[in-house]
Design a protein around this motif. Structure first.
Motif, PDB file in Angstrom:
ATOM      1  N   THR A  84      -5.457   4.206   1.773  1.00  0.00           N
ATOM      2  CA  THR A  84      -5.776   4.029   3.193  1.00  0.00           C
ATOM      3  C   THR A  84      -4.921   4.979   4.043  1.00  0.00           C
ATOM      4  O   THR A  84      -3.704   5.037   3.843  1.00  0.00           O
ATOM      5  CB  THR A  84      -5.496   2.572   3.619  1.00  0.00           C
ATOM      6  N   PRO A  85      -5.546   5.699   4.984  1.00  0.00           N
ATOM      7  CA  PRO A  85      -4.750   6.569   5.872  1.00  0.00           C
ATOM      8  C   PRO A  85      -3.689   5.761   6.632  1.00  0.00           C
ATOM      9  O   PRO A  85      -3.916   4.583   6.948  1.00  0.00           O
ATOM     10  CB  PRO A  85      -5.794   7.130   6.846  1.00  0.00           C
ATOM     11  N   ASP A  86      -2.565   6.401   6.912  1.00  0.00           N
ATOM     12  CA  ASP A  86      -1.430   5.692   7.516  1.00  0.00           C
ATOM     13  C   ASP A  86      -1.785   4.968   8.814  1.00  0.00           C
ATOM     14  O   ASP A  86      -1.383   3.816   9.016  1.00  0.00           O
ATOM     15  CB  ASP A  86      -0.276   6.675   7.781  1.00  0.00           C
ATOM     16  N   ASP A  87      -2.531   5.635   9.701  1.00  0.00           N
ATOM     17  CA  ASP A  87      -2.859   4.990  10.978  1.00  0.00           C
ATOM     18  C   ASP A  87      -3.738   3.755  10.773  1.00  0.00           C
ATOM     19  O   ASP A  87      -3.555   2.731  11.429  1.00  0.00           O
ATOM     20  CB  ASP A  87      -3.570   5.990  11.913  1.00  0.00           C
ATOM     21  N   LEU A  88      -4.690   3.865   9.848  1.00  0.00           N
ATOM     22  CA  LEU A  88      -5.562   2.719   9.590  1.00  0.00           C
ATOM     23  C   LEU A  88      -4.774   1.589   8.919  1.00  0.00           C
ATOM     24  O   LEU A  88      -4.988   0.407   9.211  1.00  0.00           O
ATOM     25  CB  LEU A  88      -6.746   3.148   8.710  1.00  0.00           C
ATOM     26  N   LYS A  89      -3.857   1.965   8.057  1.00  0.00           N
ATOM     27  CA  LYS A  89      -3.008   0.959   7.408  1.00  0.00           C
ATOM     28  C   LYS A  89      -2.191   0.211   8.456  1.00  0.00           C
ATOM     29  O   LYS A  89      -2.027  -1.009   8.393  1.00  0.00           O
ATOM     30  CB  LYS A  89      -2.079   1.655   6.403  1.00  0.00           C
ATOM     31  N   ARG A  90      -1.715   0.942   9.451  1.00  0.00           N
ATOM     32  CA  ARG A  90      -0.928   0.308  10.519  1.00  0.00           C
ATOM     33  C   ARG A  90      -1.779  -0.712  11.281  1.00  0.00           C
ATOM     34  O   ARG A  90      -1.340  -1.816  11.582  1.00  0.00           O
ATOM     35  CB  ARG A  90      -0.407   1.387  11.470  1.00  0.00           C
ATOM     36  N   VAL A  91      -3.027  -0.343  11.572  1.00  0.00           N
ATOM     37  CA  VAL A  91      -3.931  -1.235  12.306  1.00  0.00           C
ATOM     38  C   VAL A  91      -4.220  -2.490  11.468  1.00  0.00           C
ATOM     39  O   VAL A  91      -4.098  -3.626  11.937  1.00  0.00           O
ATOM     40  CB  VAL A  91      -5.262  -0.523  12.640  1.00  0.00           C
ATOM     41  N   ALA A  92      -4.595  -2.270  10.215  1.00  0.00           N
ATOM     42  CA  ALA A  92      -5.000  -3.383   9.348  1.00  0.00           C
ATOM     43  C   ALA A  92      -3.817  -4.325   9.082  1.00  0.00           C
ATOM     44  O   ALA A  92      -3.967  -5.547   9.133  1.00  0.00           O
ATOM     45  CB  ALA A  92      -5.555  -2.827   8.033  1.00  0.00           C
ATOM     46  N   THR A  93      -2.660  -3.750   8.830  1.00  0.00           N
ATOM     47  CA  THR A  93      -1.478  -4.572   8.565  1.00  0.00           C
ATOM     48  C   THR A  93      -1.104  -5.385   9.798  1.00  0.00           C
ATOM     49  O   THR A  93      -0.767  -6.570   9.701  1.00  0.00           O
ATOM     50  CB  THR A  93      -0.291  -3.674   8.134  1.00  0.00           C
ATOM     51  N   ALA A  94      -1.169  -4.737  10.953  1.00  0.00           N
ATOM     52  CA  ALA A  94      -0.836  -5.435  12.203  1.00  0.00           C
ATOM     53  C   ALA A  94      -1.813  -6.582  12.445  1.00  0.00           C
ATOM     54  O   ALA A  94      -1.413  -7.668  12.894  1.00  0.00           O
ATOM     55  CB  ALA A  94      -0.856  -4.462  13.372  1.00  0.00           C
ATOM     56  N   PHE A  95      -3.094  -6.371  12.125  1.00  0.00           N
ATOM     57  CA  PHE A  95      -4.078  -7.434  12.357  1.00  0.00           C
ATOM     58  C   PHE A  95      -3.748  -8.668  11.514  1.00  0.00           C
ATOM     59  O   PHE A  95      -3.743  -9.799  12.006  1.00  0.00           O
ATOM     60  CB  PHE A  95      -5.504  -6.960  12.051  1.00  0.00           C
ATOM     61  N   GLY A  96      -3.456  -8.443  10.222  1.00  0.00           N
ATOM     62  CA  GLY A  96      -3.123  -9.575   9.344  1.00  0.00           C
ATOM     63  C   GLY A  96      -1.876 -10.308   9.818  1.00  0.00           C
ATOM     64  O   GLY A  96      -1.834 -11.545   9.848  1.00  0.00           O
ATOM     65  N   ALA A  97      -0.867  -9.541  10.222  1.00  0.00           N
ATOM     66  CA  ALA A  97       0.389 -10.156  10.663  1.00  0.00           C
ATOM     67  C   ALA A  97       0.196 -10.921  11.969  1.00  0.00           C
ATOM     68  O   ALA A  97       0.715 -12.029  12.142  1.00  0.00           O
ATOM     69  CB  ALA A  97       1.453  -9.079  10.836  1.00  0.00           C
ATOM     70  N   LEU A  98      -0.582 -10.332  12.880  1.00  0.00           N
ATOM     71  CA  LEU A  98      -0.798 -10.998  14.171  1.00  0.00           C
ATOM     72  C   LEU A  98      -1.665 -12.245  14.016  1.00  0.00           C
ATOM     73  O   LEU A  98      -1.472 -13.234  14.730  1.00  0.00           O
ATOM     74  CB  LEU A  98      -1.452 -10.028  15.163  1.00  0.00           C
ATOM     75  N   TYR A  99      -2.605 -12.196  13.067  1.00  0.00           N
ATOM     76  CA  TYR A  99      -3.437 -13.381  12.828  1.00  0.00           C
ATOM     77  C   TYR A  99      -2.550 -14.576  12.462  1.00  0.00           C
ATOM     78  O   TYR A  99      -2.655 -15.648  13.031  1.00  0.00           O
ATOM     79  CB  TYR A  99      -4.446 -13.105  11.702  1.00  0.00           C
ATOM     80  N   GLN A 100      -1.667 -14.343  11.470  1.00  0.00           N
ATOM     81  CA  GLN A 100      -0.818 -15.440  11.030  1.00  0.00           C
ATOM     82  C   GLN A 100       0.180 -15.841  12.123  1.00  0.00           C
ATOM     83  O   GLN A 100       0.447 -17.022  12.329  1.00  0.00           O
ATOM     84  CB  GLN A 100      -0.066 -15.051   9.754  1.00  0.00           C
ATOM     85  N   ALA A 101       0.711 -14.846  12.834  1.00  0.00           N
ATOM     86  CA  ALA A 101       1.668 -15.147  13.907  1.00  0.00           C
ATOM     87  C   ALA A 101       0.992 -15.986  14.988  1.00  0.00           C
ATOM     88  O   ALA A 101       1.598 -16.911  15.550  1.00  0.00           O
ATOM     89  CB  ALA A 101       2.210 -13.854  14.505  1.00  0.00           C
ATOM     90  N   ARG A 102      -0.272 -15.666  15.247  1.00  0.00           N
ATOM     91  CA  ARG A 102      -1.013 -16.448  16.258  1.00  0.00           C
ATOM     92  C   ARG A 102      -1.252 -17.887  15.768  1.00  0.00           C
ATOM     93  O   ARG A 102      -1.132 -18.828  16.539  1.00  0.00           O
ATOM     94  CB  ARG A 102      -2.345 -15.748  16.550  1.00  0.00           C
TER      95      ARG A 102
END
Lengths: 124, 161
Positions: B87-105
Motif C-alpha cells: 500500500t502506498p504510504d499516503d493511503l496507508k496513513r489514511v487507512a490506518t487513521a480510519f481504523g484507529a479513529l473508529y475504535q477511539a470513537r
C-alpha cells in the motif's frame, strides 16, 4: 491467617506483584506481548516514560492490543512539544508493536506524564 | 475547537465529542468519495444519489477494509500470481487513521470507564488532520480508487474460488 504467616508471605507476594506489574499489564496476554515489545524497543526511546498494555477483543470483536505510551514531560506541559515527542516515539513503537502482534489490531494512545491517570481513575 | 474549549481542565464530554467529530469527518470524507465513485460509474453522479449511497456504507466494513489495506493486504481475487502488494504510504496513513479513529470513537462514545486525556485527544486529532492531507495527495491514484471500492466489494472479491 496468623500475623506471623502474613508477614512471612508478604515479601513473596510483593515480588510477584513487582514481576507482573498489574498496573502496566492488564492481563496475561498483554504481559506476554508487552514484555516482548519492551525488549525489542530497547534502548528505550527518548522521552518515553513508560508503556501500559491491555489486550482483548475490540468493538468489532477483532483481537486487539491497546498500548498507552506516557510521554515524559518534566517541564510545564506544552502541546507542540508533546506532539513532537509522541511522534518520535510512535515512529519507533508502532512497527515493533505490529511485528509482535501481527494477528491483532494495535491501538496506540499517547498521554503525558503530566496527566495523572490514577487520580482521574484512568485504567492503569 | 472542542479540545481547546476548557484548556486548563477539559471536560470529558468535550474531549469525547472531539474524538467522535474527528472520526465522523474522516468517515464522511471517505464514504462520500466511495459513493461518488460508484455513482459516477453508473452515470448518476448527482448529489441526491451520492447522498443516498453514502448511507449504504457500513462503518464496520470500512474499518475492517481499512485495517487490511493499512497492512498491505488486498482481496485474493485482485492479487496477481506471486504479487506482493504494498500500500502506498499516503493511503496507508489514511487507512490506518480510519481504523484507529473508529475504535477511539467507540471508546469515547461508549466506554466511559476509560477516561480520555487532552494530550491523547490532541494526538488523535493530529492523526485525523494528517489523514485528510494524505487523502488529498493520494485520492486520484488507482490504489485509492481500489480502497474505496473495497468498502462494498471486499467480501465478494476475497472469496476463494
Amino acid at each position: 491467617m496468623a500475623e506471623e504467616a502474613r508477614q512471612e508471605a508478604l515479601p513473596h507476594f510483593q515480588a510477584i506483584v513487582n514481576i507482573l506489574e498489574p498496573d502496566r499489564f492488564m492481563n496475561p496476554e498483554a504481559f506476554a506481548l508487552g514484555k516482548t515489545i519492551e525488549q525489542k524497543l530497547l534502548p528505550k526511546p527518548q522521552h518515553l516514560d513508560h508503556l501500559r498494555f491491555m489486550s482483548g477483543p475490540d468493538s468489532t470483536g477483532d483481537p486487539a492490543l491497546w498500548i498507552w505510551a506516557f510521554v515524559d514531560e518534566t517541564d510545564e506541559y506544552d502541546d507542540a512539544r508533546f506532539l513532537e515527542r509522541a511522534g518520535v516515539i510512535e515512529d519507533v513503537l508502532e512497527p515493533i508493536a505490529r511485528e509482535v502482534a501481527p494477528e491483532g489490531r494495535v491501538y496506540l494512545h499517547f498521554r503525558s506524564t503530566s496527566d495523572v491517570p490514577e487520580v482521574q481513575g484512568v485504567p492503569a | 475547537m472542542l479540545v481547546k474549549r476548557e484548556p486548563k481542565n477539559p471536560k470529558q464530554v468535550s474531549l469525547r465529542r472531539a474524538v467522535s467529530a474527528a472520526y465522523y469527518a474522516l468517515f464522511h470524507l471517505l464514504a462520500e468519495a466511495a459513493a461518488r465513485q460508484f455513482a459516477e460509474l453508473c452515470g448518476r453522479g448527482d448529489a441526491g444519489t451520492v447522498s443516498r449511497l453514502v448511507r449504504s456504507f457500513s462503518h464496520i466494513d470500512m474499518k475492517r477494509v481499512s485495517e487490511k489495506i493499512g497492512s498491505s493486504v488486498l482481496p485474493t481475487s485482485l492479487l496477481r500470481p506471486n504479487e506482493k502488494y504494498l500500500t502506498p504510504d499516503d493511503l496507508k496513513r489514511v487507512a490506518t487513521a480510519f481504523g484507529a479513529l473508529y475504535q477511539a470513537r467507540m471508546d469515547a462514545d461508549y466506554d466511559t470507564g476509560k477516561p480520555v486525556t487532552r494530550p491523547e485527544v490532541l494526538k488523535r486529532l493530529e492523526e485525523a488532520k494528517e489523514a485528510f492531507e494524505a487523502w488529498e495527495r493520494v485520492k486520484g491514484a488507482d490504489d485509492a480508487k481500489l480502497y474505496l471500492a473495497c468498502f462494498s466489494l471486499w467480501e465478494t472479491w476475497n472469496k476463494q474460488r
